[in-house]
Design a protein around this motif. Structure first.
Motif, PDB file in Angstrom:
ATOM      1  N   GLN A  54       0.731  -1.254   0.159  1.00  0.00           N
ATOM      2  CA  GLN A  54       0.017  -0.119   0.008  1.00  0.00           C
ATOM      3  C   GLN A  54       0.889   1.184  -0.066  1.00  0.00           C
ATOM      4  OE1 GLN A  54      -2.649   0.271   3.331  1.00  0.00           O
ATOM      5  NE2 GLN A  54      -3.546   2.468   2.734  1.00  0.00           N
ATOM      6  N   ALA A  55       1.812   1.087   0.740  1.00  0.00           N
ATOM      7  CA  ALA A  55       2.887   2.380   0.851  1.00  0.00           C
ATOM      8  C   ALA A  55       3.560   2.687  -0.590  1.00  0.00           C
ATOM      9  CB  ALA A  55       4.065   2.174   1.939  1.00  0.00           C
ATOM     10  N   LEU A  56       3.901   1.651  -1.330  1.00  0.00           N
ATOM     11  CA  LEU A  56       4.351   1.796  -2.504  1.00  0.00           C
ATOM     12  C   LEU A  56       3.391   2.120  -3.431  1.00  0.00           C
ATOM     13  CD1 LEU A  56       7.436   1.576  -3.825  1.00  0.00           C
ATOM     14  CD2 LEU A  56       6.783  -0.843  -4.374  1.00  0.00           C
ATOM     15  N   ARG A  57       2.146   1.590  -3.500  1.00  0.00           N
ATOM     16  CA  ARG A  57       1.140   2.351  -4.411  1.00  0.00           C
ATOM     17  C   ARG A  57       1.005   3.690  -4.173  1.00  0.00           C
ATOM     18  NH1 ARG A  57      -1.113  -2.745  -3.027  1.00  0.00           N
ATOM     19  NH2 ARG A  57      -2.463  -1.634  -1.792  1.00  0.00           N
ATOM     20  N   THR A  58       0.843   4.201  -2.970  1.00  0.00           N
ATOM     21  CA  THR A  58       0.497   5.517  -2.499  1.00  0.00           C
ATOM     22  C   THR A  58       1.658   6.407  -3.134  1.00  0.00           C
ATOM     23  OG1 THR A  58      -0.799   4.764  -0.965  1.00  0.00           O
ATOM     24  CG2 THR A  58      -0.168   7.044  -0.939  1.00  0.00           C
ATOM     25  N   LEU A  59       2.964   5.760  -2.536  1.00  0.00           N
ATOM     26  CA  LEU A  59       4.265   6.858  -3.286  1.00  0.00           C
ATOM     27  C   LEU A  59       3.740   7.123  -4.604  1.00  0.00           C
ATOM     28  CD1 LEU A  59       6.803   7.951  -2.389  1.00  0.00           C
ATOM     29  CD2 LEU A  59       7.692   6.013  -2.997  1.00  0.00           C
ATOM     30  N   VAL A  60       3.746   6.029  -5.405  1.00  0.00           N
ATOM     31  CA  VAL A  60       3.681   6.109  -6.848  1.00  0.00           C
ATOM     32  C   VAL A  60       2.541   7.258  -7.215  1.00  0.00           C
ATOM     33  CG1 VAL A  60       2.940   4.880  -9.008  1.00  0.00           C
ATOM     34  CG2 VAL A  60       4.612   3.782  -7.568  1.00  0.00           C
ATOM     35  N   GLU A  61       1.450   6.984  -6.623  1.00  0.00           N
ATOM     36  CA  GLU A  61       0.348   7.948  -7.151  1.00  0.00           C
ATOM     37  C   GLU A  61       0.809   9.379  -6.635  1.00  0.00           C
ATOM     38  OE1 GLU A  61      -2.969   6.525  -4.440  1.00  0.00           O
ATOM     39  OE2 GLU A  61      -3.253   4.580  -5.862  1.00  0.00           O
ATOM     40  N   LEU A  62       1.389   9.603  -5.586  1.00  0.00           N
ATOM     41  CA  LEU A  62       1.726  10.940  -5.074  1.00  0.00           C
ATOM     42  C   LEU A  62       2.904  11.372  -6.167  1.00  0.00           C
ATOM     43  CD1 LEU A  62       1.790  10.705  -1.320  1.00  0.00           C
ATOM     44  CD2 LEU A  62       0.166  11.881  -2.619  1.00  0.00           C
ATOM     45  N   ALA A  63       3.740  10.797  -6.380  1.00  0.00           N
ATOM     46  CA  ALA A  63       4.734  11.074  -7.488  1.00  0.00           C
ATOM     47  C   ALA A  63       4.311  11.343  -8.662  1.00  0.00           C
ATOM     48  CB  ALA A  63       5.976   9.893  -7.415  1.00  0.00           C
ATOM     49  N   GLN A  64       3.288  10.744  -9.069  1.00  0.00           N
ATOM     50  CA  GLN A  64       2.816  10.796 -10.296  1.00  0.00           C
ATOM     51  C   GLN A  64       1.983  12.043 -10.341  1.00  0.00           C
ATOM     52  OE1 GLN A  64       3.079   6.256 -12.139  1.00  0.00           O
ATOM     53  NE2 GLN A  64       0.823   7.223 -11.736  1.00  0.00           N
ATOM     54  N   ALA A  65       1.261  12.412  -9.557  1.00  0.00           N
ATOM     55  CA  ALA A  65       0.478  13.622  -9.362  1.00  0.00           C
ATOM     56  C   ALA A  65       1.316  14.736  -9.210  1.00  0.00           C
ATOM     57  CB  ALA A  65      -0.299  13.687  -8.015  1.00  0.00           C
ATOM     58  N   ARG A  66       2.406  14.849  -8.589  1.00  0.00           N
ATOM     59  CA  ARG A  66       3.517  15.891  -8.693  1.00  0.00           C
ATOM     60  C   ARG A  66       4.024  15.955 -10.034  1.00  0.00           C
ATOM     61  NH1 ARG A  66       7.463  17.602  -4.162  1.00  0.00           N
ATOM     62  NH2 ARG A  66       6.073  16.905  -2.205  1.00  0.00           N
ATOM     63  N   ALA A  67       4.486  14.815 -10.704  1.00  0.00           N
ATOM     64  CA  ALA A  67       4.744  15.162 -12.145  1.00  0.00           C
ATOM     65  C   ALA A  67       3.866  15.776 -13.048  1.00  0.00           C
ATOM     66  CB  ALA A  67       5.175  13.660 -12.600  1.00  0.00           C
ATOM     67  N   ALA A  68       2.503  15.325 -13.043  1.00  0.00           N
ATOM     68  CA  ALA A  68       1.511  15.971 -13.587  1.00  0.00           C
ATOM     69  C   ALA A  68       1.279  17.493 -13.270  1.00  0.00           C
ATOM     70  CB  ALA A  68       0.258  14.902 -13.453  1.00  0.00           C
ATOM     71  N   ALA A  69       1.433  18.042 -12.040  1.00  0.00           N
ATOM     72  CA  ALA A  69       1.436  19.156 -11.798  1.00  0.00           C
ATOM     73  C   ALA A  69       2.471  19.933 -12.194  1.00  0.00           C
ATOM     74  CB  ALA A  69       1.522  19.367 -10.197  1.00  0.00           C
ATOM     75  N   ALA A  70       3.722  19.552 -12.165  1.00  0.00           N
ATOM     76  CA  ALA A  70       4.887  20.175 -12.757  1.00  0.00           C
ATOM     77  C   ALA A  70       4.709  20.309 -14.322  1.00  0.00           C
ATOM     78  CB  ALA A  70       6.185  19.318 -12.468  1.00  0.00           C
TER      79      ALA A  70
END
Length: 144
Positions: free
Chosen positions: A123-139
């Protein structure tokens, strides 16, 4: 007297976006459900110590024993006679990055404690991936 577990995930985010979450310990409770709070005694670099408050009321001192910006960090927690090492690595791929988290537990009862330590790892890894992808999309939106 040793336990080992490895989790991996692919992400469309760059290693830099993953690193931004890893190196900002205030984000750890957002992506790791077993972490309630992290206090560092200095900057996020090799040798820095801190305290991690975990779910269930456990407070554990830890040390950053490996730090390579945008690539890897490893933290080592000592709880009684147990030594828990969590090695976080991210490597660029053609589509983003590959994340690997290796957990080892050494000491008396490691085989019993290890599964509890990694219970939330997927779950931690899935959530980390989601947050990193959201950061990338925002950037991406900001840079146009």
């Amino acid at each position: 007297m040793a336990f080992a577990h490895t989790e991996t995930a692919s992400t469309s985010a760059s290693p830099e976006h993953v690193w931004a979450l890893w190196s900002d310990t205030s984000t750890w409770p957002r992506w790791d459900p077993s972490v309630e709070r992290v206090v560092l005694d200095g900057p996020f670099r090799l040798g820095t110590t801190g305290t991690m408050s975990l779910s269930g009321g456990v407070r554990a001192p830890f040390t950053l024993v490996e730090v390579s910006p945008d690539a890897r960090y490893c933290d080592e927690l000592v709880v009684g006679e147990l030594c828990i090492r969590i090695d976080h690595r991210v490597e660029a791929t053609g589509q983003g990055a590959e994340i690997t988290v290796e957990t080892t537990v050494e000491g008396p009862g490691a085989d019993d404690v290890g599964p509890m330590v990694v219970a939330h790892a997927p779950q931690a890894l899935r959530t980390l991936v989601e947050l990193a992808q959201a950061r990338a999309a925002a950037a991406q939106r900001v840079s146009g």
